[in-house]
Design a protein around this motif. Structure first.
Motif, PDB file in Angstrom:
ATOM      1  N   TYR A 103     -10.327  -0.463   6.967  1.00 34.23           N
ATOM      2  CA  TYR A 103      -9.643   0.363   7.458  1.00 34.23           C
ATOM      3  C   TYR A 103      -8.369  -0.252   6.753  1.00 34.23           C
ATOM      4  O   TYR A 103      -7.939  -0.947   6.494  1.00 34.23           O
ATOM      5  N   PHE A 104      -6.838   0.345   6.979  1.00 40.80           N
ATOM      6  CA  PHE A 104      -5.743  -0.345   6.213  1.00 40.80           C
ATOM      7  C   PHE A 104      -4.769   0.200   7.389  1.00 40.80           C
ATOM      8  O   PHE A 104      -4.587   1.328   7.434  1.00 40.80           O
ATOM      9  N   ALA A 105      -3.439  -0.399   7.966  1.00 39.08           N
ATOM     10  CA  ALA A 105      -2.731   0.572   8.225  1.00 39.08           C
ATOM     11  C   ALA A 105      -1.541  -0.722   8.594  1.00 39.08           C
ATOM     12  O   ALA A 105      -1.682  -1.981   8.066  1.00 39.08           O
ATOM     13  N   SER A 106      -0.203  -0.572   9.507  1.00 39.05           N
ATOM     14  CA  SER A 106       0.994  -1.572   9.651  1.00 39.05           C
ATOM     15  C   SER A 106       0.846  -1.983  11.115  1.00 39.05           C
ATOM     16  O   SER A 106      -0.007  -1.766  11.168  1.00 39.05           O
ATOM     17  N   ASN A 127       0.867  -1.250  -0.265  1.00 39.42           N
ATOM     18  CA  ASN A 127      -0.067  -0.804   0.496  1.00 39.42           C
ATOM     19  C   ASN A 127       0.813   1.649   0.275  1.00 39.42           C
ATOM     20  O   ASN A 127       1.966   1.534   0.862  1.00 39.42           O
ATOM     21  N   PRO A 128       0.978   2.262  -0.904  1.00 40.19           N
ATOM     22  CA  PRO A 128       1.648   3.611  -1.339  1.00 40.19           C
ATOM     23  C   PRO A 128       1.111   4.194  -0.039  1.00 40.19           C
ATOM     24  O   PRO A 128       3.067   5.304   0.639  1.00 40.19           O
ATOM     25  N   ALA A 129       0.185   4.385   0.756  1.00 33.69           N
ATOM     26  CA  ALA A 129       0.180   5.279   1.648  1.00 33.69           C
ATOM     27  C   ALA A 129       1.096   4.092   3.277  1.00 33.69           C
ATOM     28  O   ALA A 129       1.309   5.050   3.971  1.00 33.69           O
ATOM     29  N   ILE A 130       0.653   3.513   3.011  1.00 28.91           N
ATOM     30  CA  ILE A 130       1.662   2.524   4.469  1.00 28.91           C
ATOM     31  C   ILE A 130       3.345   2.960   3.843  1.00 28.91           C
ATOM     32  O   ILE A 130       3.404   3.142   5.304  1.00 28.91           O
ATOM     33  N   ASN A 131       3.519   2.387   3.038  1.00 30.26           N
ATOM     34  CA  ASN A 131       4.596   2.530   2.941  1.00 30.26           C
ATOM     35  C   ASN A 131       5.346   4.273   2.876  1.00 30.26           C
ATOM     36  O   ASN A 131       6.505   4.810   3.541  1.00 30.26           O
ATOM     37  N   ALA A 132       4.222   5.300   2.467  1.00 33.56           N
ATOM     38  CA  ALA A 132       4.907   6.378   2.976  1.00 33.56           C
ATOM     39  C   ALA A 132       4.955   6.811   4.154  1.00 33.56           C
ATOM     40  O   ALA A 132       6.217   7.849   4.828  1.00 33.56           O
ATOM     41  N   TYR A 133       4.534   6.447   5.051  1.00 32.45           N
ATOM     42  CA  TYR A 133       4.455   6.784   6.257  1.00 32.45           C
ATOM     43  C   TYR A 133       5.533   6.261   7.154  1.00 32.45           C
ATOM     44  O   TYR A 133       6.229   6.708   7.530  1.00 32.45           O
ATOM     45  N   LEU A 134       5.808   4.535   6.912  1.00 38.58           N
ATOM     46  CA  LEU A 134       6.751   3.886   7.275  1.00 38.58           C
ATOM     47  C   LEU A 134       8.441   4.510   6.574  1.00 38.58           C
ATOM     48  O   LEU A 134       9.264   5.068   7.702  1.00 38.58           O
ATOM     49  N   GLY A 165      -3.248 -10.737  19.759  1.00 33.49           N
ATOM     50  CA  GLY A 165      -3.708  -9.083  19.048  1.00 33.49           C
ATOM     51  C   GLY A 165      -3.179  -8.667  18.274  1.00 33.49           C
ATOM     52  O   GLY A 165      -1.871  -8.973  18.160  1.00 33.49           O
ATOM     53  N   TRP A 166      -3.273  -7.456  17.362  1.00 31.76           N
ATOM     54  CA  TRP A 166      -2.619  -7.082  16.532  1.00 31.76           C
ATOM     55  C   TRP A 166      -3.052  -5.144  16.645  1.00 31.76           C
ATOM     56  O   TRP A 166      -3.628  -4.411  17.490  1.00 31.76           O
ATOM     57  N   GLU A 167      -1.904  -4.437  17.074  1.00 25.93           N
ATOM     58  CA  GLU A 167      -1.370  -3.363  17.492  1.00 25.93           C
ATOM     59  C   GLU A 167      -1.002  -3.051  15.884  1.00 25.93           C
ATOM     60  O   GLU A 167      -0.394  -3.558  14.936  1.00 25.93           O
ATOM     61  N   VAL A 168      -1.749  -1.891  15.445  1.00 29.74           N
ATOM     62  CA  VAL A 168      -1.479  -1.000  13.939  1.00 29.74           C
ATOM     63  C   VAL A 168      -1.644   0.183  14.209  1.00 29.74           C
ATOM     64  O   VAL A 168      -1.834   0.462  15.413  1.00 29.74           O
ATOM     65  N   ARG A 169      -1.094   0.743  12.896  1.00 33.87           N
ATOM     66  CA  ARG A 169      -0.278   2.277  13.213  1.00 33.87           C
ATOM     67  C   ARG A 169      -0.545   2.458  11.680  1.00 33.87           C
ATOM     68  O   ARG A 169      -0.213   1.808  10.904  1.00 33.87           O
ATOM     69  N   ASN A 170      -0.876   3.862  11.449  1.00 34.14           N
ATOM     70  CA  ASN A 170      -0.982   4.577  10.087  1.00 34.14           C
ATOM     71  C   ASN A 170      -0.993   6.138  11.249  1.00 34.14           C
ATOM     72  O   ASN A 170      -1.003   6.256  12.052  1.00 34.14           O
ATOM     73  N   LYS A 171      -0.643   6.946   9.715  1.00 34.04           N
ATOM     74  CA  LYS A 171      -0.644   7.793   9.840  1.00 34.04           C
ATOM     75  C   LYS A 171      -1.539   8.888  10.902  1.00 34.04           C
ATOM     76  O   LYS A 171      -1.207   9.955  11.514  1.00 34.04           O
ATOM     77  N   TYR A 172      -3.187   8.319  10.929  1.00 32.09           N
ATOM     78  CA  TYR A 172      -4.033   8.469  11.149  1.00 32.09           C
ATOM     79  C   TYR A 172      -4.120   8.188  12.699  1.00 32.09           C
ATOM     80  O   TYR A 172      -5.189   8.244  13.981  1.00 32.09           O
ATOM     81  N   PHE A 173      -3.837   6.427  12.955  1.00 31.36           N
ATOM     82  CA  PHE A 173      -4.278   5.316  14.002  1.00 31.36           C
ATOM     83  C   PHE A 173      -3.512   5.240  14.689  1.00 31.36           C
ATOM     84  O   PHE A 173      -2.476   5.099  14.270  1.00 31.36           O
ATOM     85  N   LYS A 174      -3.656   4.889  16.077  1.00 28.58           N
ATOM     86  CA  LYS A 174      -2.919   4.494  17.049  1.00 28.58           C
ATOM     87  C   LYS A 174      -3.532   3.790  17.497  1.00 28.58           C
ATOM     88  O   LYS A 174      -4.093   4.444  18.824  1.00 28.58           O
ATOM     89  N   GLY A 175      -3.500   1.689  17.618  1.00 25.65           N
ATOM     90  CA  GLY A 175      -4.648   1.242  18.443  1.00 25.65           C
ATOM     91  C   GLY A 175      -4.011  -0.449  18.768  1.00 25.65           C
ATOM     92  O   GLY A 175      -3.049  -1.110  17.827  1.00 25.65           O
ATOM     93  N   CYS A 176      -5.408  -1.249  18.820  1.00 20.82           N
ATOM     94  CA  CYS A 176      -4.815  -2.094  18.750  1.00 20.82           C
ATOM     95  C   CYS A 176      -6.625  -3.159  18.656  1.00 20.82           C
ATOM     96  O   CYS A 176      -7.194  -2.598  19.140  1.00 20.82           O
ATOM     97  N   LEU A 177      -6.118  -4.077  17.540  1.00 25.07           N
ATOM     98  CA  LEU A 177      -7.346  -4.800  17.447  1.00 25.07           C
ATOM     99  C   LEU A 177      -7.272  -6.147  18.089  1.00 25.07           C
ATOM    100  O   LEU A 177      -6.130  -7.509  17.872  1.00 25.07           O
ATOM    101  N   GLY A 178      -8.261  -6.275  19.524  1.00 25.06           N
ATOM    102  CA  GLY A 178      -8.571  -7.784  20.059  1.00 25.06           C
ATOM    103  C   GLY A 178      -7.892  -6.825  21.781  1.00 25.06           C
ATOM    104  O   GLY A 178      -7.553  -5.690  21.517  1.00 25.06           O
ATOM    105  N   HIS A 179      -6.897  -8.127  21.927  1.00 28.65           N
ATOM    106  CA  HIS A 179      -6.227  -8.206  23.331  1.00 28.65           C
ATOM    107  C   HIS A 179      -5.704  -8.149  23.666  1.00 28.65           C
ATOM    108  O   HIS A 179      -4.292  -7.986  22.582  1.00 28.65           O
ATOM    109  N   LYS A 180      -4.765  -6.457  23.991  1.00 29.23           N
ATOM    110  CA  LYS A 180      -3.203  -5.928  23.623  1.00 29.23           C
ATOM    111  C   LYS A 180      -2.388  -6.687  24.676  1.00 29.23           C
ATOM    112  O   LYS A 180      -2.957  -7.718  25.796  1.00 29.23           O
TER     113      LYS A 180
END
Length: 321
Positions: free
Chosen positions: A172-175, A135-142, A183-198
């Motif tokens: 949504y999409f994220a790294s 994903n270009p947006a994810i790569n650009a953010y990284l 769980g999955w820790e997710v992050r992109n330019k606009y969001f930082k959070g967790c899917l499932g149990h931290k």
């Protein structure tokens, strides 16, 4: 008929404080019968999850996590903590971790059956996970964060959907990176959070050395500067796991701590170094910056400004900056 544990007996005999201690969490502050913890249901830096063991209730003063639960009894806590585990699975986990022998029955009050349905209606769904980030947006953010070069093998591309308050699915999409609690820790330019149990994330390396980080991006920033360092790494993903991290770290002879230069991070580093033999606070390596990644991105910014300077011709020296 399936056999279930008796809910009322669990609420009467199992102490939430005891359960939290068994899970590796310790109260940051005690006021009378109220014990305040760094919330293990989300990321925070000020203890705001309150447990009143005398009344057998808890309340998280911050925003609710993905489960939507932020208060209630020990059962409600289990549903939030082990979300999205099923109701019977949560009861078994409470008993297993608390270590309290209980009799079994078929007693499940209707209120909890309804709560289970409510949880399903406020859930998320992971639609795809890819080991290669395209994903270009994810790569650009990284790349903007300076860690694109070390993303392979550490970060994944996740596409997921979440039901909003109006029961509408939003995509949504994220790294992302997995934690050890499923769980999955997710992050992109606009969001930082967790899917499932931290939970924490652990990467096995050298048996005698451990590097400990607050966040995954800080670990990856360290990896950019230390690509061949063989140390095992432990990423807390939240300072609420400090007690568990200290317990894990004690099996290593040498521990390097890379926490943030803020009050919570500095207090965490001080506590870690005091409680775990062989620990060294290495935050001096990014002195003047909030964290390791801020130092890395500042260096990238300085390099870009240098490259953007106009070329000047000199009769003596030829072309130069």
């Amino acid at each position: 008929m399936s056999e279930f544990l008796n809910v009322n007996e669990i609420k009467e005999k199992v102490s939430l404080l005891n359960l939290l201690n068994k899970l590796g969490f310790a109260a940051q502050k005690v006021s009378g019968s109220e014990h305040f913890f760094l919330s293990m249901l989300r990321e925070e830096y000020t203890a705001s999850l309150c447990v009143n063991d005398k009344l057998g209730v808890w309340y998280d003063h911050g925003a609710a996590g993905v489960s939507g639960i932020k208060s209630g009894s020990i059962i409600d806590f289990g549903l939030a903590y082990w979300y999205p585990a099923s109701f019977p699975e949560v009861l078994k986990k409470i008993v297993e971790y608390a270590g309290v022998p209980l009799e079994k029955s078929h007693d499940i009050p209707a209120v909890y059956a309804e709560r289970k349905t409510a949880l399903k209606s406020s859930t998320y769904q992971i639609n795809s996970i890819s080991e290669t980030i395209t994903n270009p947006a994810i790569n650009a953010y990284l790349n903007m964060r300076g860690i694109g070069s070390v993303a392979a093998g550490h970060l994944y591309e996740l596409h997921y959907s979440i039901l909003d308050s109006k029961n509408k699915s939003r995509n949504y999409f994220a790294s992302g990176w997995p934690n050890e609690n499923g769980g999955w820790e997710v992050r992109n330019k606009y969001f930082k959070g967790c899917l499932g149990h931290k939970g924490m994330s652990f990467l096995q390396g050298a048996a005698n050395r451990l590097a400990v980080f607050e966040g995954f991006y800080d670990f990856m920033s360290w990896k950019v500067e230390n690509p061949k360092d063989p140390a095992s790494t432990l990423i807390l993903n939240s300072l609420s796991f400090l007690q568990s991290a200290k317990a894990r770290a004690k099996q290593f002879a040498s521990i390097e701590i890379y926490f943030d230069h803020d009050r919570a991070g500095m207090l965490g580093s001080e506590e870690f170094a005091a409680d775990v033999a062989g620990s060294v606070d290495c935050a001096f390596k990014y002195e003047g910056f909030k964290d390791y990644n801020e130092k890395l991105t500042a260096g990238l910014s300085a390099s870009k400004k240098s490259l953007d300077k106009p070329m000047i011709f000199s009769a003596e020296n030829g072309f130069g900056r």
